[in-house]
Motif scaffolding. Structure first.
Motif, mmCIF file in Angstrom:
data_model
loop_
_atom_site.group_PDB
_atom_site.id
_atom_site.type_symbol
_atom_site.label_atom_id
_atom_site.label_comp_id
_atom_site.label_asym_id
_atom_site.label_seq_id
_atom_site.Cartn_x
_atom_site.Cartn_y
_atom_site.Cartn_z
ATOM 1 N N GLN A 128 1.396 -1.288 -0.125
ATOM 2 C CA GLN A 128 -0.193 -0.026 0.216
ATOM 3 C C GLN A 128 0.708 1.165 -0.380
ATOM 4 O OE1 GLN A 128 -2.245 -0.397 4.065
ATOM 5 N NE2 GLN A 128 -4.529 -0.884 2.195
ATOM 6 N N PRO A 129 0.470 2.703 -0.730
ATOM 7 C CA PRO A 129 1.166 3.762 -0.666
ATOM 8 C C PRO A 129 1.615 3.689 0.799
ATOM 9 C CG PRO A 129 -0.842 3.946 -1.686
ATOM 10 C CD PRO A 129 -0.991 2.670 -1.340
ATOM 11 N N PRO A 130 2.300 4.914 1.335
ATOM 12 C CA PRO A 130 2.279 4.792 2.307
ATOM 13 C C PRO A 130 1.391 6.150 2.819
ATOM 14 C CG PRO A 130 4.892 6.017 1.388
ATOM 15 C CD PRO A 130 3.824 5.096 0.299
ATOM 16 N N LYS A 131 1.209 6.253 4.281
ATOM 17 C CA LYS A 131 0.253 7.319 4.969
ATOM 18 C C LYS A 131 0.704 8.896 4.337
ATOM 19 C CE LYS A 131 -2.565 4.809 8.132
ATOM 20 N NZ LYS A 131 -3.640 3.748 7.149
ATOM 21 N N MET A 132 1.860 9.506 4.934
ATOM 22 C CA MET A 132 3.149 10.716 3.996
ATOM 23 C C MET A 132 3.583 10.560 3.095
ATOM 24 S SD MET A 132 3.192 11.558 8.138
ATOM 25 C CE MET A 132 4.735 13.239 7.437
ATOM 26 N N ILE A 133 4.149 11.390 2.795
ATOM 27 C CA ILE A 133 5.320 11.461 1.183
ATOM 28 C C ILE A 133 5.724 11.980 1.804
ATOM 29 C CG2 ILE A 133 3.074 10.241 -0.596
ATOM 30 C CD1 ILE A 133 3.369 12.616 -1.415
ATOM 31 N N SER A 134 6.870 11.743 1.184
ATOM 32 C CA SER A 134 8.062 12.908 1.164
ATOM 33 C C SER A 134 8.455 13.583 0.384
ATOM 34 C CB SER A 134 9.612 12.298 0.555
ATOM 35 O OG SER A 134 9.508 11.824 -1.101
ATOM 36 N N THR A 135 8.954 15.322 0.483
ATOM 37 C CA THR A 135 9.429 16.308 -0.125
ATOM 38 C C THR A 135 9.226 15.984 -1.704
ATOM 39 O OG1 THR A 135 9.969 17.445 1.801
ATOM 40 C CG2 THR A 135 10.325 18.472 -1.193
ATOM 41 N N LYS A 136 10.474 14.774 -1.735
ATOM 42 C CA LYS A 136 11.088 14.410 -2.847
ATOM 43 C C LYS A 136 10.363 13.935 -4.208
ATOM 44 C CE LYS A 136 15.082 11.784 -5.426
ATOM 45 N NZ LYS A 136 15.900 11.239 -5.226
ATOM 46 N N ASP A 137 9.006 12.805 -3.359
ATOM 47 C CA ASP A 137 7.620 12.197 -3.953
ATOM 48 C C ASP A 137 7.176 13.448 -3.862
ATOM 49 O OD1 ASP A 137 9.167 9.426 -3.667
ATOM 50 O OD2 ASP A 137 8.181 9.280 -1.237
ATOM 51 N N ALA A 138 6.690 14.287 -3.572
ATOM 52 C CA ALA A 138 5.703 14.958 -3.806
ATOM 53 C C ALA A 138 6.226 16.011 -5.285
ATOM 54 C CB ALA A 138 5.346 16.047 -2.329
ATOM 55 N N LEU A 139 7.305 16.088 -5.327
ATOM 56 C CA LEU A 139 8.102 17.286 -6.123
ATOM 57 C C LEU A 139 7.411 16.062 -7.619
ATOM 58 C CD1 LEU A 139 10.938 19.231 -4.762
ATOM 59 C CD2 LEU A 139 8.630 19.941 -5.678
ATOM 60 N N TYR A 140 7.642 15.232 -7.237
ATOM 61 C CA TYR A 140 7.690 13.646 -8.584
ATOM 62 C C TYR A 140 6.262 13.756 -9.237
ATOM 63 C CZ TYR A 140 7.631 10.294 -11.614
ATOM 64 O OH TYR A 140 7.250 9.676 -12.916
ATOM 65 N N LEU A 141 5.790 13.399 -7.727
ATOM 66 C CA LEU A 141 4.288 13.762 -8.552
ATOM 67 C C LEU A 141 3.294 14.917 -8.488
ATOM 68 C CD1 LEU A 141 2.803 11.616 -5.089
ATOM 69 C CD2 LEU A 141 2.951 11.102 -7.736
ATOM 70 N N THR A 142 4.468 15.832 -8.829
ATOM 71 C CA THR A 142 3.110 17.098 -9.188
ATOM 72 C C THR A 142 4.380 17.480 -11.125
ATOM 73 O OG1 THR A 142 3.594 18.955 -7.117
ATOM 74 C CG2 THR A 142 4.095 19.379 -8.696
ATOM 75 N N ASP A 143 5.244 16.966 -10.594
ATOM 76 C CA ASP A 143 5.780 16.668 -12.528
ATOM 77 C C ASP A 143 5.081 15.758 -13.262
ATOM 78 O OD1 ASP A 143 8.014 19.093 -11.702
ATOM 79 O OD2 ASP A 143 9.313 16.853 -11.674
ATOM 80 N N ALA A 144 4.392 15.031 -12.052
ATOM 81 C CA ALA A 144 3.801 13.451 -13.548
ATOM 82 C C ALA A 144 2.378 14.782 -13.652
ATOM 83 C CB ALA A 144 3.873 12.527 -12.850
ATOM 84 N N LEU A 145 1.644 14.524 -13.025
ATOM 85 C CA LEU A 145 0.587 15.836 -13.425
ATOM 86 C C LEU A 145 0.419 17.053 -13.832
ATOM 87 C CD1 LEU A 145 -0.868 16.188 -9.195
ATOM 88 C CD2 LEU A 145 -2.345 15.142 -11.295
ATOM 89 N N SER A 146 1.522 17.545 -14.878
ATOM 90 C CA SER A 146 2.022 18.548 -14.798
ATOM 91 C C SER A 146 1.776 18.161 -16.657
ATOM 92 C CB SER A 146 3.242 19.065 -14.831
ATOM 93 O OG SER A 146 2.859 20.142 -13.567
ATOM 94 N N TRP A 147 3.404 16.881 -16.536
ATOM 95 C CA TRP A 147 3.255 16.540 -17.717
ATOM 96 C C TRP A 147 2.267 15.823 -18.484
ATOM 97 C CZ3 TRP A 147 7.897 13.237 -14.743
ATOM 98 C CH2 TRP A 147 8.800 13.717 -14.596
#
Length: 83
Positions: free
Chosen positions: A15-34
């Protein structure tokens, strides 16, 4: 080679973690933007296309990116993981 494959299998989470790291959050932001950019570009290029077969193929690509965008958003919503 075998050791590397074993390490990759062990690194998978059930399962995904309940909290994500800053690095993960930045990657997710990039993936959404892409995905958002790809969706918009596909829509634009499909609207410029004269060949209906190519236009439909480009529309399908845009729809795929829209689905990926929506899936990422859904996974980021806190209510998506409440059991």
């Amino acid at each position: 080679m075998q050791q590397q494959m074993n390490m990759q299998q062990q690194a998978m989470m059930a399962q995904p973690p309940k909290m994500i790291s800053t690095k993960d959050a930045l990657y997710l932001t990039d993936a959404l933007s892409w995905n958002l950019i790809a969706m918009k570009k596909a829509h634009f290029f499909a609207s410029q296309c004269q060949d209906q077969e190519i236009k439909q193929a480009i529309d399908r690509v845009g729809q795929m990116h829209q689905r990926h965008y929506q899936q990422l958003l859904h996974q980021l919503q806190p209510s998506a993981h409440v059991q």
